[in-house]
Design a protein around this motif. Structure first.
Motif, PDB file in Angstrom:
ATOM      1  N   LEU A 163       6.581  13.005  -2.188  1.00 40.89           N
ATOM      2  CA  LEU A 163       7.593  13.007  -3.240  1.00 40.89           C
ATOM      3  C   LEU A 163       7.847  14.427  -3.737  1.00 40.89           C
ATOM      4  CD1 LEU A 163       9.403  11.316  -5.071  1.00 40.89           C
ATOM      5  CD2 LEU A 163       7.426  10.913  -6.558  1.00 40.89           C
ATOM      6  N   THR A 164       6.803  15.196  -3.880  1.00 36.13           N
ATOM      7  CA  THR A 164       6.941  16.589  -4.317  1.00 36.13           C
ATOM      8  C   THR A 164       7.776  17.399  -3.332  1.00 36.13           C
ATOM      9  OG1 THR A 164       4.865  16.596  -5.562  1.00 36.13           O
ATOM     10  CG2 THR A 164       5.667  18.717  -4.780  1.00 36.13           C
ATOM     11  N   GLU A 165       7.549  17.199  -2.037  1.00 33.12           N
ATOM     12  CA  GLU A 165       8.305  17.937  -1.028  1.00 33.12           C
ATOM     13  C   GLU A 165       9.789  17.585  -1.076  1.00 33.12           C
ATOM     14  OE1 GLU A 165       4.742  18.424   2.318  1.00 33.12           O
ATOM     15  OE2 GLU A 165       6.128  16.720   2.406  1.00 33.12           O
ATOM     16  N   GLU A 223       0.820  -1.211   0.000  1.00 41.51           N
ATOM     17  CA  GLU A 223       0.000   0.000   0.000  1.00 41.51           C
ATOM     18  C   GLU A 223       0.854   1.262   0.000  1.00 41.51           C
ATOM     19  OE1 GLU A 223      -3.271   0.492  -0.501  1.00 41.51           O
ATOM     20  OE2 GLU A 223      -3.114  -1.620  -1.023  1.00 41.51           O
ATOM     21  N   ASP A 224       2.018   1.184   0.670  1.00 48.32           N
ATOM     22  CA  ASP A 224       2.934   2.335   0.634  1.00 48.32           C
ATOM     23  C   ASP A 224       3.420   2.594  -0.789  1.00 48.32           C
ATOM     24  OD1 ASP A 224       3.105   2.798   3.538  1.00 48.32           O
ATOM     25  OD2 ASP A 224       4.126   0.862   3.579  1.00 48.32           O
ATOM     26  N   TYR A 225       3.784   1.514  -1.494  1.00 50.18           N
ATOM     27  CA  TYR A 225       4.269   1.684  -2.866  1.00 50.18           C
ATOM     28  C   TYR A 225       3.145   2.148  -3.793  1.00 50.18           C
ATOM     29  CZ  TYR A 225       8.559  -0.546  -1.324  1.00 50.18           C
ATOM     30  OH  TYR A 225       9.725  -0.820  -0.664  1.00 50.18           O
ATOM     31  N   PRO A 257      14.274   0.530   1.947  1.00 50.15           N
ATOM     32  CA  PRO A 257      13.114  -0.192   2.487  1.00 50.15           C
ATOM     33  C   PRO A 257      12.349   0.550   3.574  1.00 50.15           C
ATOM     34  CG  PRO A 257      14.954  -1.696   2.235  1.00 50.15           C
ATOM     35  CD  PRO A 257      15.486  -0.324   1.942  1.00 50.15           C
ATOM     36  N   ASP A 258      13.044   1.421   4.340  1.00 45.10           N
ATOM     37  CA  ASP A 258      12.360   2.155   5.410  1.00 45.10           C
ATOM     38  C   ASP A 258      11.797   3.492   4.957  1.00 45.10           C
ATOM     39  OD1 ASP A 258      14.668   3.576   5.048  1.00 45.10           O
ATOM     40  OD2 ASP A 258      15.280   3.600   7.162  1.00 45.10           O
ATOM     41  N   ARG A 280       8.089   8.419   4.247  1.00 41.35           N
ATOM     42  CA  ARG A 280       7.056   8.128   5.245  1.00 41.35           C
ATOM     43  C   ARG A 280       6.489   9.426   5.824  1.00 41.35           C
ATOM     44  NH1 ARG A 280       6.322   2.969   6.837  1.00 41.35           N
ATOM     45  NH2 ARG A 280       7.997   1.424   6.654  1.00 41.35           N
ATOM     46  N   SER A 281       7.332  10.460   5.900  1.00 45.13           N
ATOM     47  CA  SER A 281       6.909  11.718   6.522  1.00 45.13           C
ATOM     48  C   SER A 281       6.832  12.882   5.545  1.00 45.13           C
ATOM     49  CB  SER A 281       7.876  12.085   7.662  1.00 45.13           C
ATOM     50  OG  SER A 281       9.213  12.124   7.188  1.00 45.13           O
TER      51      SER A 281
END
Length: 345
Positions: A333-335, A128-130, A309-310, A329-330
């Protein structure tokens, strides 16, 4: 959206006809296809790409004719058409156009592809993250994704389903042959937009390689390298000779992050010289430098982005990966791109 669908339908029609013709007369059909591309090319990246292909095919003895003939004979036609259009049209044409437009508006660089390194730990990014990251990437025009499943316990079993969900993207999966289990083989064989790359560990890669050929899957081989001894094995031709002529259509040379710059440069020049001399019937690629080369064709200022991976991000403009003080995670991609890849000029 309707215009894009119509354009893709036209491209599919041309590719369908070209693939049929290549089977009977690969030399003439390839030149016709490149001539058509030259005629229809729009923008710098397309014009440069087709100009390069035209120069390559001027050599009637080019081994790339043999390579294309072999690919068309071995790979399922629908899979070949799907992957070729997703990479050449969706990524390098439609996606590249969006990347250039957004870069002009936002004044930061956007890579044409993303690299993900899968992990086997409980805290590693999951399917789901990917999926969320690919949705962000598509919004930016990124339509090509490279996944490495080399860490112990890394399970790429989710990737075929993800590839089917993102049916207009091109996916590359790099993995040791022992990780290519039957369920993954079966699922991957249903994906026309997924190319498998096998690491050449001893000879155990030959069995899954044979299976992929029999299933008509687009696939290739790769070699990781770390030190001068590895580079010597590559540049001397020793490693290729050990493959026994089973190199496949594409060979990737993948540097470890600890690889010295001089070693990576030696392999980069070897891959470039092999392509220029056209002395092999496969396409050699030095992983980071050649992905940057494609990015430079698309954008004035190239950039490369990989994700651990993290979720930790690594980046490069020169071919040397650097760990960035950011995590997907935080941060979005734009940021990350806005912070670490602003326009230099």
């Amino acid at each position: 959206m309707e215009s894009r669908a119509l354009s893709r339908a036209m491209v599919e029609s041309v590719v369908d006809r070209s693939l049929r013709e290549i089977v009977s007369d690969p030399d003439r059909s390839l030149r016709k296809l490149v001539d058509l591309g030259n005629l229809l090319a729009r923008g710098r990246s397309q014009k440069e790409s087709f100009s390069l292909l035209s120069r390559v095919l001027e050599n009637e003895g080019s081994p790339y004719y043999d390579m294309v003939r072999r690919i068309v004979q071995e790979v399922d036609r629908e899979k070949l058409k799907c992957f070729g259009i997703n990479l050449g049209w969706e990524s390098w044409t439609v996606g590249a156009g969006r990347i250039r437009a957004l870069e002009g508006e936002r004044h930061y660089n956007i890579p044409w592809c993303l690299t993900f390194r899968l992990g086997g730990q409980p805290w590693a990014l999951g399917a789901e993250d990917y999926r969320a990251l690919l949705l962000q990437g598509q919004e930016l025009g990124i339509c090509s994704y490279f996944f490495f499943a080399e860490e112990p316990g890394a399970d790429p079993g989710f990737l075929p389903e993800l590839a089917l969900q993102f049916s207009r993207c091109a996916f590359f999966l790099f993995l040791p042959p022992a990780a290519l289990k039957e369920p993954l083989l079966t699922a991957a064989s249903r994906c026309g937009n997924l190319m498998l790359l096998l690491r050449t560990d001893a000879d155990i890669w030959r069995a899954p390689d044979s299976r992929l050929r029999s299933d008509g899957c687009l696939h290739g081989l790769y070699r990781t390298y770390t030190c001068e001894e590895d580079a010597a094995d590559i540049t001397s031709g020793g490693w290729l000779n050990g493959l026994g002529g089973d190199a496949g259509p594409a060979i990737f040379y993948v540097p470890a992050r600890s690889c010295p710059p001089s070693v990576q440069e030696a392999v980069r020049r070897y891959a470039l010289d092999a392509r220029t001399a056209q002395n092999c019937s496969f396409f050699p690629v030095e992983y980071i430098s050649d992905l940057l080369l494609v990015d430079h064709i698309i954008s004035d200022e190239p950039c490369f982005l990989s994700v651990a991976p993290d979720g930790t991000v690594c980046g490069s403009r020169t071919g040397r990966e650097t760990v960035l003080d950011a995590s997907l995670r935080s941060s979005t991609l734009t940021e990350v791109l806005e912070r670490f890849f602003p326009w230099a000029s």
